[in-house]
Design a protein around this motif. Structure first.
Motif, PDB file in Angstrom:
ATOM      1  N   SER A   7      35.416 -28.578 -41.202  1.00 59.09           N
ATOM      2  CA  SER A   7      34.775 -28.240 -39.949  1.00 59.09           C
ATOM      3  C   SER A   7      34.510 -29.514 -39.169  1.00 59.09           C
ATOM      4  O   SER A   7      34.543 -30.610 -39.722  1.00 59.09           O
ATOM      5  N   GLY A   8      34.235 -29.357 -37.899  1.00 58.35           N
ATOM      6  CA  GLY A   8      33.878 -30.488 -37.069  1.00 58.35           C
ATOM      7  C   GLY A   8      34.966 -30.971 -36.135  1.00 58.35           C
ATOM      8  O   GLY A   8      34.719 -31.857 -35.302  1.00 58.35           O
ATOM      9  N   GLY A   9      36.158 -30.424 -36.252  1.00 55.88           N
ATOM     10  CA  GLY A   9      37.225 -30.831 -35.370  1.00 55.88           C
ATOM     11  C   GLY A   9      37.012 -30.316 -33.966  1.00 55.88           C
ATOM     12  O   GLY A   9      36.194 -29.426 -33.719  1.00 55.88           O
ATOM     13  N   GLY A  10      37.753 -30.872 -33.035  1.00 53.15           N
ATOM     14  CA  GLY A  10      37.638 -30.456 -31.661  1.00 53.15           C
ATOM     15  C   GLY A  10      38.244 -31.461 -30.723  1.00 53.15           C
ATOM     16  O   GLY A  10      39.035 -32.317 -31.122  1.00 53.15           O
ATOM     17  N   LEU A  11      37.865 -31.348 -29.476  1.00 50.61           N
ATOM     18  CA  LEU A  11      38.359 -32.232 -28.426  1.00 50.61           C
ATOM     19  C   LEU A  11      37.331 -33.313 -28.140  1.00 50.61           C
ATOM     20  O   LEU A  11      36.143 -33.022 -27.974  1.00 50.61           O
ATOM     21  N   VAL A  12      37.795 -34.533 -28.080  1.00 51.81           N
ATOM     22  CA  VAL A  12      36.905 -35.658 -27.827  1.00 51.81           C
ATOM     23  C   VAL A  12      37.606 -36.657 -26.913  1.00 51.81           C
ATOM     24  O   VAL A  12      38.837 -36.782 -26.937  1.00 51.81           O
ATOM     25  N   ALA A  40      50.225 -35.308 -37.659  1.00 48.35           N
ATOM     26  CA  ALA A  40      50.481 -35.080 -36.251  1.00 48.35           C
ATOM     27  C   ALA A  40      51.842 -34.407 -36.096  1.00 48.35           C
ATOM     28  O   ALA A  40      52.706 -34.530 -36.968  1.00 48.35           O
ATOM     29  N   PRO A  41      52.055 -33.697 -34.994  1.00 47.77           N
ATOM     30  CA  PRO A  41      53.340 -33.027 -34.783  1.00 47.77           C
ATOM     31  C   PRO A  41      54.511 -33.999 -34.870  1.00 47.77           C
ATOM     32  O   PRO A  41      54.490 -35.065 -34.253  1.00 47.77           O
ATOM     33  N   THR A  91      45.022 -38.123 -32.819  1.00 47.52           N
ATOM     34  CA  THR A  91      45.223 -36.694 -32.647  1.00 47.52           C
ATOM     35  C   THR A  91      46.095 -36.150 -33.770  1.00 47.52           C
ATOM     36  O   THR A  91      47.213 -36.612 -33.980  1.00 47.52           O
ATOM     37  N   ALA A  92      45.574 -35.179 -34.493  1.00 51.73           N
ATOM     38  CA  ALA A  92      46.279 -34.620 -35.637  1.00 51.73           C
ATOM     39  C   ALA A  92      45.459 -33.485 -36.220  1.00 51.73           C
ATOM     40  O   ALA A  92      44.309 -33.267 -35.839  1.00 51.73           O
ATOM     41  N   ILE A  93      46.067 -32.779 -37.146  1.00 49.74           N
ATOM     42  CA  ILE A  93      45.325 -31.849 -37.972  1.00 49.74           C
ATOM     43  C   ILE A  93      44.846 -32.615 -39.194  1.00 49.74           C
ATOM     44  O   ILE A  93      45.646 -33.257 -39.874  1.00 49.74           O
ATOM     45  N   TYR A  94      43.570 -32.540 -39.462  1.00 52.17           N
ATOM     46  CA  TYR A  94      42.971 -33.265 -40.570  1.00 52.17           C
ATOM     47  C   TYR A  94      42.718 -32.311 -41.721  1.00 52.17           C
ATOM     48  O   TYR A  94      42.110 -31.253 -41.546  1.00 52.17           O
ATOM     49  N   TYR A  95      43.179 -32.695 -42.896  1.00 52.41           N
ATOM     50  CA  TYR A  95      43.063 -31.875 -44.086  1.00 52.41           C
ATOM     51  C   TYR A  95      42.167 -32.537 -45.117  1.00 52.41           C
ATOM     52  O   TYR A  95      42.267 -33.733 -45.357  1.00 52.41           O
ATOM     53  N   CYS A  96      41.329 -31.742 -45.720  1.00 52.88           N
ATOM     54  CA  CYS A  96      40.508 -32.178 -46.830  1.00 52.88           C
ATOM     55  C   CYS A  96      41.231 -31.865 -48.132  1.00 52.88           C
ATOM     56  O   CYS A  96      41.909 -30.838 -48.242  1.00 52.88           O
ATOM     57  N   VAL A 115      41.927 -32.182 -34.559  1.00 52.83           N
ATOM     58  CA  VAL A 115      41.245 -33.196 -33.775  1.00 52.83           C
ATOM     59  C   VAL A 115      42.168 -33.602 -32.639  1.00 52.83           C
ATOM     60  O   VAL A 115      43.307 -34.014 -32.878  1.00 52.83           O
ATOM     61  N   THR A 116      41.689 -33.481 -31.430  1.00 51.00           N
ATOM     62  CA  THR A 116      42.466 -33.853 -30.261  1.00 51.00           C
ATOM     63  C   THR A 116      41.683 -34.872 -29.453  1.00 51.00           C
ATOM     64  O   THR A 116      40.538 -34.621 -29.067  1.00 51.00           O
TER      65      THR A 116
END
Length: 119
Positions: A7-12, A40-41, A91-96, A115-116
């Motif tokens: 949790s905690g991802g978003g736009l910053v 990242a893509p 910017t990427a998808i962050y995985y735990c 996270v963007t």
């Protein structure tokens, strides 16, 4: 039975900060280490940071070592990733991920949180 939920991802905005959390749900488990990865893509999965439960030794990828801080909760199977001085390259998808005691590598993964970073 153990699941990891990020949790905690978003736009910053660039230069800003964000804190990610990862909580282990279901049955309690013993972890040797927990960590964060990102993807990242069009790019390969990248190691971000990890932390050992015994002693709390931390490791960081070169690209984030001076900007990110990994930490763990004192009483729960939870880790955090404090992200400062964010830029567009973050910017990427962050995985735990978690490595159980006795395992040779990370064997439990969360579904990720995006996270963007805008500039």
């Amino acid at each position: 039975q153990v699941q990891l939920v990020e949790s905690g991802g978003g736009l910053v905005q660039a230069g800003g900060s964000l804190r990610l959390s990862c909580e282990a749900s279901g049955r309690p488990f013993s972890s040797y280490a927990m960590g964060w990865f990102r993807q990242a893509p069009g790019k390969e999965r990248e190691f971000v940071a990890s932390i050992r439960w015994s002693g709390g030794t931390t490791y960081y990828g070169d690209s984030v070592k001076c900007r990110f801080t990994i930490s763990r909760h004192s009483r729960k199977n939870m880790i955090y990733l404090q992200m400062d001085s964010l830029n567009a390259e973050d910017t990427a998808i962050y995985y735990c991920a978690a490595q159980k005691v006795g395992a040779s590598g990370y064997n439990t993964w969360g579904q990720g949180t995006q996270v963007t970073v805008s500039s």
